[in-house]
Write a protein that holds these residues in place. Structure first.
Motif, PDB file in Angstrom:
ATOM      1  N   GLY A  72      21.173 -32.926 -91.788  1.00 37.01           N
ATOM      2  CA  GLY A  72      20.993 -34.310 -91.659  1.00 37.01           C
ATOM      3  C   GLY A  72      20.880 -35.275 -92.901  1.00 37.01           C
ATOM      4  N   SER A  73      20.168 -34.896 -93.864  1.00 42.83           N
ATOM      5  CA  SER A  73      20.022 -35.628 -95.055  1.00 42.83           C
ATOM      6  C   SER A  73      21.238 -35.485 -95.777  1.00 42.83           C
ATOM      7  N   PHE A  74      21.798 -34.354 -95.923  1.00 45.29           N
ATOM      8  CA  PHE A  74      23.114 -34.548 -96.811  1.00 45.29           C
ATOM      9  C   PHE A  74      24.179 -34.834 -96.070  1.00 45.29           C
ATOM     10  N   ASP A  75      24.234 -35.269 -94.650  1.00 48.16           N
ATOM     11  CA  ASP A  75      25.429 -36.104 -94.169  1.00 48.16           C
ATOM     12  C   ASP A  75      25.345 -37.469 -94.406  1.00 48.16           C
ATOM     13  N   ASP A  76      23.989 -37.896 -94.708  1.00 48.40           N
ATOM     14  CA  ASP A  76      23.697 -39.401 -94.942  1.00 48.40           C
ATOM     15  C   ASP A  76      24.044 -39.731 -96.538  1.00 48.40           C
ATOM     16  N   GLU A  77      24.305 -38.866 -97.344  1.00 48.53           N
ATOM     17  CA  GLU A  77      24.500 -39.108 -98.574  1.00 48.53           C
ATOM     18  C   GLU A  77      25.980 -39.555 -98.839  1.00 48.53           C
ATOM     19  N   GLU A  78      26.197 -40.223 -99.917  1.00 46.66           N
ATOM     20  CA  GLU A  78      27.537 -40.845-100.309  1.00 46.66           C
ATOM     21  C   GLU A  78      28.339 -39.879-100.717  1.00 46.66           C
ATOM     22  N   PRO A  79      29.649 -39.746-100.861  1.00 48.05           N
ATOM     23  CA  PRO A  79      30.539 -38.542-101.531  1.00 48.05           C
ATOM     24  C   PRO A  79      30.045 -38.775-103.058  1.00 48.05           C
ATOM     25  N   LEU A  80      30.742 -37.659-103.741  1.00 48.42           N
ATOM     26  CA  LEU A  80      30.249 -37.398-105.221  1.00 48.42           C
ATOM     27  C   LEU A  80      31.187 -38.613-105.785  1.00 48.42           C
ATOM     28  N   LEU A  81      32.548 -38.834-105.432  1.00 48.95           N
ATOM     29  CA  LEU A  81      33.141 -39.788-106.255  1.00 48.95           C
ATOM     30  C   LEU A  81      32.767 -41.120-106.138  1.00 48.95           C
ATOM     31  N   ASP A  82      32.266 -41.857-104.956  1.00 52.36           N
ATOM     32  CA  ASP A  82      31.536 -42.948-104.953  1.00 52.36           C
ATOM     33  C   ASP A  82      30.128 -43.146-105.736  1.00 52.36           C
ATOM     34  N   GLU A  83      29.634 -42.108-105.857  1.00 54.67           N
ATOM     35  CA  GLU A  83      28.278 -42.188-106.595  1.00 54.67           C
ATOM     36  C   GLU A  83      28.845 -42.190-108.362  1.00 54.67           C
ATOM     37  N   LEU A  84      29.893 -41.421-108.508  1.00 55.71           N
ATOM     38  CA  LEU A  84      30.288 -41.794-109.797  1.00 55.71           C
ATOM     39  C   LEU A  84      30.843 -43.050-110.191  1.00 55.71           C
ATOM     40  N   GLY A  85      31.346 -43.633-109.310  1.00 59.38           N
ATOM     41  CA  GLY A  85      32.195 -44.939-109.340  1.00 59.38           C
ATOM     42  C   GLY A  85      33.628 -44.970-109.290  1.00 59.38           C
ATOM     43  N   ILE A  86      34.079 -43.752-108.768  1.00 53.83           N
ATOM     44  CA  ILE A  86      35.357 -43.491-108.650  1.00 53.83           C
ATOM     45  C   ILE A  86      36.004 -43.621-107.568  1.00 53.83           C
ATOM     46  N   HIS A  87      36.916 -44.762-106.892  1.00 56.51           N
ATOM     47  CA  HIS A  87      37.440 -44.992-105.870  1.00 56.51           C
ATOM     48  C   HIS A  87      38.958 -44.533-105.721  1.00 56.51           C
ATOM     49  N   PRO A  88      39.278 -43.639-105.247  1.00 56.51           N
ATOM     50  CA  PRO A  88      40.671 -43.177-105.253  1.00 56.51           C
ATOM     51  C   PRO A  88      41.522 -44.328-104.567  1.00 56.51           C
ATOM     52  N   ASP A  89      41.197 -44.895-103.415  1.00 57.12           N
ATOM     53  CA  ASP A  89      41.873 -45.955-102.648  1.00 57.12           C
ATOM     54  C   ASP A  89      42.130 -47.088-103.585  1.00 57.12           C
ATOM     55  N   GLN A  90      41.006 -47.513-104.228  1.00 59.41           N
ATOM     56  CA  GLN A  90      41.042 -48.827-105.199  1.00 59.41           C
ATOM     57  C   GLN A  90      42.033 -48.357-106.301  1.00 59.41           C
ATOM     58  N   ILE A  91      42.188 -47.359-106.829  1.00 62.54           N
ATOM     59  CA  ILE A  91      42.968 -47.016-108.180  1.00 62.54           C
ATOM     60  C   ILE A  91      44.380 -47.058-107.605  1.00 62.54           C
ATOM     61  N   TRP A  92      44.603 -46.389-106.406  1.00 71.68           N
ATOM     62  CA  TRP A  92      46.010 -46.323-105.910  1.00 71.68           C
ATOM     63  C   TRP A  92      46.490 -47.776-105.570  1.00 71.68           C
ATOM     64  N   TYR A  93      45.758 -48.436-104.816  1.00 72.71           N
ATOM     65  CA  TYR A  93      45.958 -49.965-104.626  1.00 72.71           C
ATOM     66  C   TYR A  93      46.427 -50.490-105.827  1.00 72.71           C
ATOM     67  N   LYS A  94      45.498 -50.557-107.023  1.00 77.58           N
ATOM     68  CA  LYS A  94      45.889 -51.301-108.001  1.00 77.58           C
ATOM     69  C   LYS A  94      47.214 -50.482-108.939  1.00 77.58           C
ATOM     70  N   THR A  95      47.301 -49.577-108.825  1.00 77.66           N
ATOM     71  CA  THR A  95      48.299 -48.951-109.539  1.00 77.66           C
ATOM     72  C   THR A  95      49.865 -49.352-108.782  1.00 77.66           C
ATOM     73  N   ARG A  96      49.577 -49.424-107.292  1.00 78.81           N
ATOM     74  CA  ARG A  96      50.743 -49.962-106.579  1.00 78.81           C
ATOM     75  C   ARG A  96      51.130 -51.355-106.905  1.00 78.81           C
ATOM     76  N   SER A  97      50.205 -52.200-107.257  1.00 78.50           N
ATOM     77  CA  SER A  97      50.433 -53.670-107.405  1.00 78.50           C
ATOM     78  C   SER A  97      51.226 -53.814-108.886  1.00 78.50           C
ATOM     79  N   ILE A  98      51.240 -52.690-109.655  1.00 78.22           N
ATOM     80  CA  ILE A  98      51.777 -52.864-110.997  1.00 78.22           C
ATOM     81  C   ILE A  98      53.343 -52.394-110.914  1.00 78.22           C
ATOM     82  N   LEU A  99      53.773 -51.685-109.709  1.00 82.31           N
ATOM     83  CA  LEU A  99      54.841 -51.215-109.580  1.00 82.31           C
ATOM     84  C   LEU A  99      55.911 -52.263-109.380  1.00 82.31           C
ATOM     85  N   ASN A 100      55.406 -53.428-108.885  1.00 80.19           N
ATOM     86  CA  ASN A 100      56.572 -54.479-108.435  1.00 80.19           C
ATOM     87  C   ASN A 100      56.515 -55.289-109.955  1.00 80.19           C
ATOM     88  N   PRO A 101      57.620 -55.330-110.691  1.00 78.10           N
ATOM     89  CA  PRO A 101      57.720 -55.647-112.078  1.00 78.10           C
ATOM     90  C   PRO A 101      57.795 -57.435-111.867  1.00 78.10           C
TER      91      PRO A 101
END
Length: 249
Positions: A72-101
């Motif tokens: 139960g305590s492990f389920d309450d913890e945040e994912p490892l990427l979120d603890e490291l400050g890496i958000h794949p959804d946010q990275i993809w959202y920013k990268t996709r915004s550059i695709l429109n010149p």
């Protein structure tokens, strides 16, 4: 001359009852036990072994309870990427915004990060490595120098009142706008090497794309940048033209 000493005779007790005082059996004493403090600072030594009550229940019951609480305590913890400050959804959202010149979404880049620029940097180095060029240190050094250069140029142009662009945001913008150069590096693997006209023309298209995206983001994220758009675009053009030269030569 020898000296004589008087030694008393040694008398060994016999098994009879006459020597009862000599053959008296010693009373057994308890072994030495150090005094224990009332409360120990070590958790697992704070109890006496002899005072532990014997439980009649199964041993597996306590193990399953502790395992359930641990899961139960492990389920309450945040994912490892979120603890490291890496958000794949946010990275993809920013990268996709550059695709429109023609229209860059500046609201996606208000929260700056360095995870996406590092990913694009590694992709750029990988494509250069596939082309037979080992340029990891050169690309990293140029990214750092370009970010500092653009940061100094903008703050000198904007002045004290509008120079609110920090170095972290500037590095994030330069890194994300490197995406067109990364695409050009991947496309150059299928183009014949040498100073051909299509190669230079394709490099010019991607450099203009990266320059336009970086200029729009710099103007949108910082105050007072609209009046210096031309000078900011010139600085961005120099930065990404320098990166494109790594791909061409």
């Amino acid at each position: 001359m020898t000296k004589e000493f008087s030694v008393p005779p040694v008398i060994f007790p016999s098994g009879g009852g006459t020597a009862g005082n000599v053959n008296q059996r010693r009373v057994p004493t308890a072994p030495f036990q150090p005094s224990r403090p009332p409360s120990s600072s070590i958790p697992f030594m704070a109890f006496d072994i002899g005072s532990v009550p014997s439980s009649s229940g199964p041993v597996g019951g306590s193990i399953s309870t502790s395992a359930a609480s641990g899961s139960g305590s492990f389920d309450d913890e945040e994912p490892l990427l979120d603890e490291l400050g890496i958000h794949p959804d946010q990275i993809w959202y920013k990268t996709r915004s550059i695709l429109n010149p023609f229209r860059v979404n500046a609201t996606a880049h208000k929260d700056s990060d360095l995870s996406g620029p590092i990913f694009l940097y590694l992709a750029f180095c990988l494509f250069q490595l596939l082309g037979g060029k080992i340029q990891f240190g050169i690309i990293l050094g140029w990214i750092v120098v370009s970010s500092i250069f653009l940061y100094i140029v903008f703050n000198m142009l904007a002045g004290r009142n509008y120079g609110n662009l920090d170095l972290h945001t500037c590095t994030s913008v330069v890194g994300y706008c490197l995406l067109p150069v990364v695409i050009f590096s991947a496309a150059s693997l299928f183009i014949p090497q040498g100073g051909s006209v299509p190669r230079y023309a394709l490099a010019g298209v991607f450099v203009v794309w990266a320059t336009r995206a970086c200029t729009n983001l710099m103007v949108a994220l910082a105050d007072g940048g609209e009046e210096h758009r031309g000078l900011i675009a010139y600085a961005c053009f120099l930065i990404y033209a320098l990166f494109s030269l790594l791909v061409i030569f």
